[in-house]
Design a protein around this motif. Structure first.
Motif, PDB file in Angstrom:
ATOM      1  N   CYS A 137      30.467  40.626  42.724  1.00  9.14           N
ATOM      2  CA  CYS A 137      31.609  41.310  43.947  1.00  9.14           C
ATOM      3  C   CYS A 137      30.737  41.068  45.308  1.00  9.14           C
ATOM      4  N   SER A 154      30.752  43.007  47.845  1.00 10.41           N
ATOM      5  CA  SER A 154      30.312  44.302  48.258  1.00 10.41           C
ATOM      6  C   SER A 154      29.375  44.965  47.189  1.00 10.41           C
ATOM      7  N   CYS A 155      29.792  44.879  46.016  1.00 11.46           N
ATOM      8  CA  CYS A 155      29.153  45.757  44.962  1.00 11.46           C
ATOM      9  C   CYS A 155      27.846  44.806  44.256  1.00 11.46           C
ATOM     10  N   CYS A 175      37.554  43.570  41.536  1.00 12.41           N
ATOM     11  CA  CYS A 175      36.187  44.084  41.401  1.00 12.41           C
ATOM     12  C   CYS A 175      36.529  45.560  40.533  1.00 12.41           C
ATOM     13  N   LYS A 219      34.646  47.992  40.433  1.00 13.80           N
ATOM     14  CA  LYS A 219      33.995  49.262  41.291  1.00 13.80           C
ATOM     15  C   LYS A 219      34.921  49.444  42.357  1.00 13.80           C
ATOM     16  N   CYS A 220      34.976  48.539  43.185  1.00 11.39           N
ATOM     17  CA  CYS A 220      35.980  48.823  44.775  1.00 11.39           C
ATOM     18  C   CYS A 220      37.285  48.057  44.597  1.00 11.39           C
TER      19      CYS A 220
HETATM   20 ZN    ZN Z   1      33.220  45.426  44.466  1.00 11.82          ZN
END
Ligand code: ZN
Ligand code: ANZ
Length: 855
Positions: free
Chosen positions: A442, A444-445, A483, A485-486
């Motif tokens: 990802c 961002s993650c 993703c 997570k996000c």
């Molecule tokens: Zn993410």
């Protein structure tokens, strides 16, 4: 039932196979009070071809499994398919099929061929590693490893195969070339997933010494070397211009520090990269070095060349000594610190390098009693005492090492350090036909594990192989995901696992291949560790080391309780065959070669043929014999008998028509033996010890039962066959006239049928039926041996090496030296005592002692 005159294996073998299957005789037994035994053979790659190597391997396992079942064990004997890997993709490219289609078709075909040989596999346990039902679980193991810090990603130098377009492990590079493609490999920097096998380096090494005592000594040695523990020192050298932080160096010879004449770093060292920015020649030099790949072997054999940098370093114990810094092609970045001090007088590589660049060669170790020494062509690598080393002069090498480390410590410049040659296991492959690595990248993650409830990450089916590279990478949709997570846009990892990943745990899954859990703990713990693992010596390092690591990692992630996967290991030799060349120098297949009327070898069309030496069967030399052809011509039993009778399993086996013929004829003799005995063995079982011929036959019968029962689990199959032949010879010449003689004959015939049952498994069933045996012979218990009949013939022989007792063996009182010597040499303690030495003399006192003199 009266036996017909001739045995027809081609009719009776398939019918026994059906009968076994119908009765489920090879189904794994439910838990009982009997001891368990897990017989495992290395699972095949489903190439579509069953070759003689397979047949030999599986026959050895089958004989053991059948024997142990008859001898009171609950046996697990499974089979499966190591089904991921490159050949399926190559076939897909060539034949325009899908790798899965090709693989599953081959599996069906090979399964059928194995069934036609009548192996005692429990097919309910079958596993194909390319099935999502299998690989989903290894994805979850990987996530556990990740959480535990046993899996990680790093930018690293890899071997790149420019033809197969994939990364190769060092072990997959042979002489600087890809093991499959044969292409010259290159070194590239890539982001790769690793498993932390180095975390277990010491434990893996200790277990080689302490736990793997039932492994061949040669394999233990290879594993030790691969792990490669060394004791040495870590030290730092300051730059004369103070331009950067001191350079760390690893050495195993701190005692030679006063003989240092240069310092060298790897072409992949960060300092080399930095200097290259303003040095075109260095840039070119580094590029040239990278063409060597990362395999140590290739680097070791290449000429030692370097590039001199403008930098200099201070000797750590005397700042007035300045050493030039080179970038040298023989320094590996991932061993030690990627930097060395060169001591040409005592290291061959450094000496070659120093001569090329006219660097000083200062001897600092001399043999005991030698004060002055010059080094010419060869470095001095032996033991001795230090010279030219200031106040260390006169110390031994060992003392020198300690003193050097103490001096470095005191100066704040170094300390002792243990290093391992073992590298972490790079598991990323840029291929389609493998298990997807369950992570998502990802923006961002970063790297996000796929949540377990979303497993398996399955391979997309709509792929094509029209362009080189990884179809997963260019698939239009597969890699695009949200993703976890996000929920932002992210992409899947498109690398798949090295196929050694699958073969590292398949034997656990066999115990319950259908459980929805990764492992059925109860069944795994019931059967494991594997009691006997049989396979090719080519797996002595990689597969076996990876599997050993995997078991430790599964233990530490709470999946299992044991630490080593394979108690005993048997490595079988190759199957070889003569080679044939026609007048044009073309190889010919054995079946194309015939003998002319005047006894000359020629092709069917009459051109002369020269016979070459016996070599490993290979398609390229056309010296192959297909098991299928032999099974269709003679039946499976003949093929098995020949393979077992010729040489011990660890040795090469030369396949010959004459040998097969001999086995075939022996089968016919056994048939006649039972047929002719049939009318004589209908009477009572009453024995009479005063009937001398009867007693002699009974003794031989029980002795044979006893000895074969020792031979089979020790893999002395050839000796077992020889003993059975001896017994059958005696029966052939036996005249059963008195009731006691008839009873003895009946007992012997019964024994022979049991004795051959693990090997000639179909014939034994037919003969068992003929003597009105109940059930299947393969389910009968081994006949009880009357030790009173064996006792006076069997003695315990003391085995000495150079006069020291190293073990004992049981043998016949009158056994020949040729009989006892091989058995003695198989004793682990004897092997250890002889290790490295040559056997000079054998002193044998029958019935008492065998002394092996080695020097
Ligand atoms: Zn993410
Ligand atoms: C000085 C020295 C003097 C060395 C001497 C040998 C003989 P083993 O025993 O296999 O562990 N070395 C260290 N790191 C290296 C690297 N990254 N690439 C290539 N060579 C490297 O080998 C350890 C020895 O190999 C070390 O000891 C170092 O050379 C070299 F008379 O240091 B020696």
């Amino acid at each position: 039932m009266q036996l017909p005159e001739r045995y027809n294996p081609l009719e009776s073998e398939p019918s026994w196979q059906k009968a076994w299957e119908k009765a489920g005789v090879f189904n794994t037994p439910a838990p009982s009070a009997r001891p368990k035994y897990y017989v495992l053979e290395m699972l095949p790659y489903p190439s579509g071809k069953l070759h003689m190597g397979h047949l030999r391997n599986y026959t050895l396992g089958d004989v053991l499994a059948r024997f142990l079942t008859m001898n009171g064990h609950d046996v697990l004997h499974p089979m499966g398919w190591d089904a991921f890997g490159l050949p399926a993709e190559n076939a897909a490219i060539q034949n325009k099929t899908h790798p899965a289609t090709w693989t599953y078709a081959n599996i069906a075909d090979m399964r059928q061929k194995l069934k036609e040989i009548g192996f005692s596999y429990d097919w309910n346990k079958e596993v194909a590693t390319c099935s999502p039902d299998y690989y989903r679980h290894e994805q979850s193991f990987f996530l556990d490893f990740l959480e535990k810090g046993l899996a990680y990603k790093k930018e690293s130098w890899v071997n790149w195969d420019p033809v197969d377009n994939t990364v190769l492990a060092n072990e997959q590079v042979v002489d600087g070339r890809g093991w499959r493609s044969g292409a010259v490999v290159e070194r590239r920097l890539m982001n790769q997933w690793f498993l932390k096998i180095t975390h277990y380096a010491q434990e893996l090494l200790d277990a080689v010494d302490n736990d793997l005592t039932d492994w061949p000594e040669s394999v233990r040695t290879m594993q030790r070397r691969w792990i490669g523990r060394s004791e040495g020192a870590h030290m730092t050298f300051e730059f004369t211009d103070g331009s950067r932080a001191p350079l760390p160096i690893y050495t195993t010879r701190p005692d030679t520090l006063w003989g240092a004449s240069f310092v060298a770093i790897s072409p992949d060292h960060p300092i080399a990269a930095e200097l290259a920015k303003s040095d075109e020649k260095l840039t070119a030099f580094i590029a040239e070095c990278r063409q060597l790949g990362t395999a140590e072997e290739a680097i070791d054999t290449a000429e030692k060349v370097g590039h001199k940098t403008p930098l200099k370093l201070k000797h750590p114990l005397d700042a007035s000594i300045e050493l030039p810094l080179y970038v040298a092609n023989y320094i590996l970045m991932d061993y030690g610190t990627g930097a060395i001090f060169g001591c040409p007088a005592h290291d061959a590589r450094d000496l070659e390098f120093a001569r090329r660049y006219s660097l000083p060669v200062i001897p600092v170790v001399a043999p005991e009693g030698v004060a002055e020494m010059t080094i010419n062509e060869d470095p001095f690598l032996g033991a001795g005492r230090l010279i030219n080393s200031r106040d260390w002069n006169g110390l031994t090498v060992e003392e020198g090492k300690k003193t050097a480390i103490a001096a470095l410590k005191k100066a704040g410049r170094g300390e002792s350090q243990i290093n391992f040659r073992l590298r972490d296991w790079g598991v990323s492959r840029q291929r389609y036909w493998g298990c997807p690595i369950p992570v998502i990248n990802c923006p961002s993650c970063g790297t996000v594990p796929v949540p377990k409830n979303q497993l398996p990450v399955t391979l997309p089916e709509d792929v094509n192989f029209d362009t080189p590279g990884n179809p997963l990478d260019r698939h239009p949709t597969w890699k695009h995901v949200d993703c976890p997570k996000c929920s932002g846009k992210a992409t899947r990892e498109t690398d798949t696992f090295d196929t050694f990943f699958e073969s590292s745990w398949y034997f656990l899954r066999y115990t319950d291949p259908s459980t929805s859990e990764p492992l059925n703990k109860k069944e795994v713990e019931r059967w494991n560790p594997v009691d006997c693992y049989i396979g090719g010596i080519e797996h002595a390092v990689l597969h076996l080391l990876y599997a050993r690591f995997f078991i430790k990692a599964l233990r530490d992630t709470g999946h299992i309780s044991f630490s080593e996967p394979f108690k005993k290991l048997v490595t079988q030799g190759m199957v070889t065959h003569e080679t044939y060349k026609d007048a044009n120098g073309q190889w010919c297949y054995p079946e194309e070669v015939v003998k002319s009327a005047d006894g000359k070898w020629q092709t069917e069309s009459g051109t002369p043929v020269t016979i070459g030496r016996s070599e490993k069967m290979s398609k390229s030399k056309k010296n192959t014999v297909e098991p299928d052809r032999i099974v269709k011509a003679y039946g499976a039993d003949t093929a098995r008998l020949f393979m077992l009778s010729d040489s011990p399993p660890e040795r090469d086996l030369e396949w010959t028509e004459a040998g097969v013929d001999g086995a075939w004829r022996y089968m016919g003799r056994l048939w006649r033996l039972v047929r002719e005995a049939q009318p004589l063995i209908t009477g009572s079982d009453a024995h009479d010890a005063s009937d001398a011929p009867a007693l002699a036959l009974r003794k031989l019968t029980h002795k044979t039962l006893h000895q074969v029962a020792q031979d089979i689990p020790a893999f002395r199959m050839n000796r077992a066959v020889a003993r059975i032949r001896e017994l059958s010879n005696a029966i052939e010449g036996f005249k059963a006239e008195t009731p006691a003689q008839k009873a003895a004959l009946k007992e012997s015939i019964n024994a022979v049928i049991h004795l051959i049952a693990p090997m000639m498994h179909h014939l034994a069933e037919s003969l068992w039926q003929a003597v009105d045996g109940k059930g299947f012979i393969c389910q009968q218990p081994w006949p009880t041996v009357d030790m009173a009949l064996v006792a006076d013939d069997v003695v315990t022989l003391a085995v000495q090496v150079n006069g020291k007792l190293r073990g004992t063996i049981e043998c016949a009182k009158d056994a020949s030296e040729a009989d006892v010597k091989p058995a003695a040499l198989e004793l682990a303690d004897v092997q250890r005592a002889i290790d490295g030495k040559q056997l000079r003399k054998v002193i044998y006192v029958p019935g008492r002692i065998l002394n092996l003199v080695a020097a």
